[in-house]
Design an enzyme around this catalytic site. Sequence first.
Site, PDB file in Angstrom:
ATOM      1  CG  PHE A   1      56.984  89.812 -53.009  1.00  6.28           C
ATOM      2  CD1 PHE A   1      57.149  88.433 -53.131  1.00  6.28           C
ATOM      3  CD2 PHE A   1      55.689  90.328 -52.955  1.00  6.28           C
ATOM      4  CE1 PHE A   1      56.036  87.587 -53.213  1.00  6.28           C
ATOM      5  CE2 PHE A   1      54.579  89.497 -53.029  1.00  6.28           C
ATOM      6  CZ  PHE A   1      54.752  88.130 -53.170  1.00  6.28           C
TER       7      PHE A   1
ATOM      8  CE1 TYR B   1      52.147 101.296 -52.657  1.00  7.83           C
ATOM      9  CE2 TYR B   1      50.001 100.538 -51.877  1.00  7.83           C
ATOM     10  CZ  TYR B   1      51.077 100.426 -52.747  1.00  7.83           C
ATOM     11  OH  TYR B   1      51.081  99.456 -53.712  1.00  7.83           O
TER      12      TYR B   1
ATOM     13  CE1 TYR C   1      48.726  95.725 -37.732  1.00  7.46           C
ATOM     14  CE2 TYR C   1      48.172  96.814 -39.799  1.00  7.46           C
ATOM     15  CZ  TYR C   1      49.127  96.336 -38.914  1.00  7.46           C
ATOM     16  OH  TYR C   1      50.453  96.485 -39.212  1.00  7.46           O
TER      17      TYR C   1
ATOM     18  N   PRO D   1      45.379 103.367 -39.065  1.00 11.34           N
ATOM     19  CG  PRO D   1      46.746 105.135 -38.440  1.00 11.34           C
ATOM     20  CD  PRO D   1      46.758 103.663 -38.679  1.00 11.34           C
TER      21      PRO D   1
ATOM     22  CB  THR E   1      48.274  98.675 -55.914  1.00 13.54           C
ATOM     23  OG1 THR E   1      47.429  98.229 -54.862  1.00 13.54           O
ATOM     24  CG2 THR E   1      48.328 100.195 -55.810  1.00 13.54           C
ATOM     25  CG  ASP E   2      43.807  95.755 -54.843  1.00 16.23           C
ATOM     26  OD1 ASP E   2      44.693  96.343 -54.193  1.00 16.23           O
ATOM     27  OD2 ASP E   2      43.294  94.693 -54.458  1.00 16.23           O
ATOM     28  CD  GLU E   3      46.624  99.136 -50.710  1.00 19.86           C
ATOM     29  OE1 GLU E   3      46.725 100.248 -50.189  1.00 19.86           O
ATOM     30  OE2 GLU E   3      47.085  98.099 -50.195  1.00 19.86           O
TER      31      GLU E   3
ATOM     32  CE  LYS F   1      52.272 101.473 -57.424  1.00 16.53           C
ATOM     33  NZ  LYS F   1      53.607 101.246 -58.072  1.00 16.53           N
TER      34      LYS F   1
HETATM   35  O1  DAU Z   1      46.138  95.449 -52.471  1.00 13.59           O
HETATM   36  C1  DAU Z   1      47.434  95.443 -53.008  1.00 13.59           C
HETATM   37  C2  DAU Z   1      48.346  95.968 -51.946  1.00 13.59           C
HETATM   38  O2  DAU Z   1      48.459  94.969 -50.971  1.00 13.59           O
HETATM   39  C3  DAU Z   1      49.707  96.375 -52.452  1.00 13.59           C
HETATM   40  O3  DAU Z   1      49.565  97.441 -53.340  1.00 13.59           O
HETATM   41  C4  DAU Z   1      50.569  96.823 -51.283  1.00 13.59           C
HETATM   42  O4  DAU Z   1      51.852  97.136 -51.717  1.00 13.59           O
HETATM   43  C5  DAU Z   1      50.633  95.704 -50.270  1.00 13.59           C
HETATM   44  O5  DAU Z   1      51.371  96.133 -49.154  1.00 13.59           O
HETATM   45  C6  DAU Z   1      49.245  95.268 -49.856  1.00 13.59           C
HETATM   46  O6  DAU Z   1      48.599  96.262 -49.028  1.00 13.59           O
HETATM   47  P1  DAU Z   1      47.806  95.869 -47.724  1.00 13.59           P
HETATM   48  O7  DAU Z   1      47.786  97.020 -46.795  1.00 13.59           O
HETATM   49  O8  DAU Z   1      46.508  95.233 -48.051  1.00 13.59           O
HETATM   50  O9  DAU Z   1      48.798  94.702 -47.178  1.00 13.59           O
HETATM   51  P2  DAU Z   1      49.318  94.328 -45.723  1.00 13.59           P
HETATM   52  O10 DAU Z   1      49.988  93.012 -45.843  1.00 13.59           O
HETATM   53  O11 DAU Z   1      50.056  95.428 -45.066  1.00 13.59           O
HETATM   54  O12 DAU Z   1      47.954  94.127 -44.929  1.00 13.59           O
HETATM   55  C7  DAU Z   1      46.979  93.200 -45.361  1.00 13.59           C
HETATM   56  C8  DAU Z   1      45.832  93.256 -44.382  1.00 13.59           C
HETATM   57  O13 DAU Z   1      46.264  92.738 -43.129  1.00 13.59           O
HETATM   58  C9  DAU Z   1      45.351  94.658 -44.078  1.00 13.59           C
HETATM   59  O14 DAU Z   1      43.959  94.607 -43.838  1.00 13.59           O
HETATM   60  C10 DAU Z   1      46.081  95.037 -42.800  1.00 13.59           C
HETATM   61  C11 DAU Z   1      46.185  93.712 -42.080  1.00 13.59           C
HETATM   62  N1  DAU Z   1      47.364  93.503 -41.215  1.00 13.59           N
HETATM   63  C12 DAU Z   1      48.594  93.732 -41.717  1.00 13.59           C
HETATM   64  C13 DAU Z   1      49.716  93.496 -40.962  1.00 13.59           C
HETATM   65  C14 DAU Z   1      51.099  93.768 -41.498  1.00 13.59           C
HETATM   66  C15 DAU Z   1      47.189  92.983 -39.932  1.00 13.59           C
HETATM   67  O15 DAU Z   1      46.049  92.747 -39.486  1.00 13.59           O
HETATM   68  N2  DAU Z   1      48.299  92.749 -39.186  1.00 13.59           N
HETATM   69  C16 DAU Z   1      49.564  92.988 -39.630  1.00 13.59           C
HETATM   70  O16 DAU Z   1      50.542  92.778 -38.873  1.00 13.59           O
END
Ligand code: DAU
Length: 341
Positions: A13, A153, A210, A282, A129-131, A157
Amino acid sequence: MKKNVIVTGGLGFIGSNLIKLLLKKNFKVINIDKISYSSNFYNTKDFNVKKNYKFIKCNINNSKKINNILNKYKPLCIFNLAAETHVDRSIDSPKEFIESNILGVFNLLECFKKFSKKNKKSRLIHISTDEVYGDILKNRSKENDTYKPSSPYAATKASSDHLVYSYVRTYKINAIVTNCSNNYGPRQHPEKLIPKIIYNCINNKNVPLYGDGKNSREWIYVDDHCNALLKIFKSGKNGEFYNIGSNLNQNNLNIAKLLIKIAKTKIETGKNVKIKFVKDRPGHDFRYALNSNKIKKKLGWKSSTGLKKGLEKTFEWYLNNQNYYSKLKKTDITKRLGQKY
Ligand code: DAU
């Protein structure tokens, strides 16, 4: 030969969006990618005709190949975007994250250390990442704040960031670490929240949130991130860390509502397109938020894409590029991860 740069993970991406920008700026780009589940040749299809683009299949763990590539192309810069990036996957299979994100970076650093001896001007920009700062319930993380990663993850990082800095201090390599907030935009794998919601809107599926959907993320449009990386490449200082954020925090529920609203203006959405609260992730971090004053003040960068505008552009891209999905495994898009441990 003067303007060669390497992008690792360039079929992914952020990598592919960065290559698009670098090609526009007339760099010769060598894209190194191991071709994993999230690599997508659709992302780079428009680059193949360009003389200043070259793809090489290569894992960053492969020293021999990386050494050869460095010696052959003598890049001014390596942008390291090769990484496992999905938190939910890291809950199910942390080992893959250790292999790519820690051992891979260690190997890249070793190769770069050797290469740097004769190529003193070359630099490595490690995209993180900010994580790494962990759950930030109030205020915004600054570059010198303590790392406290919550997921496997984020821990990998954090490790790699420390390794990069240790090589700067000990071996005097030219390297910079960047810590960016949540990216969104064209070409992002639909395992992530925003492209998942878009996919589900287009395909008449529930939008899974979630927990209670109140978790907050700082959303930055990918082009803004790539512009920051270019700025850092041109005028960033070796050995420094730079936060890159938009200051635009939103909770997941608001993002979902906004996207569903956008979807309804662009397509006829089916009856299943509605929010569904599902079991929480989790260790789910409640909030990430960056203080990006350093890059603003020192390098004069700031993000410019508003959230609504950025989401609209992103939705349109997926709508007009549905072949993007055909290159991906369907279960990688639809399967709920991070629950099987
Ligand atoms: O903060 C930067 C990070 O952002 C990057 O370093 C990571 O590579 C990237 O995956 C992302 O991490 P997140 O865990 O924040 O991203 P994700 O899109 O998986 O989830 C964003 C938020 O949405 C998180 O609070 C979990 C929630 N979520 C995610 C998915 C996939 C849902 O509620 N439903 C979902 O189906």
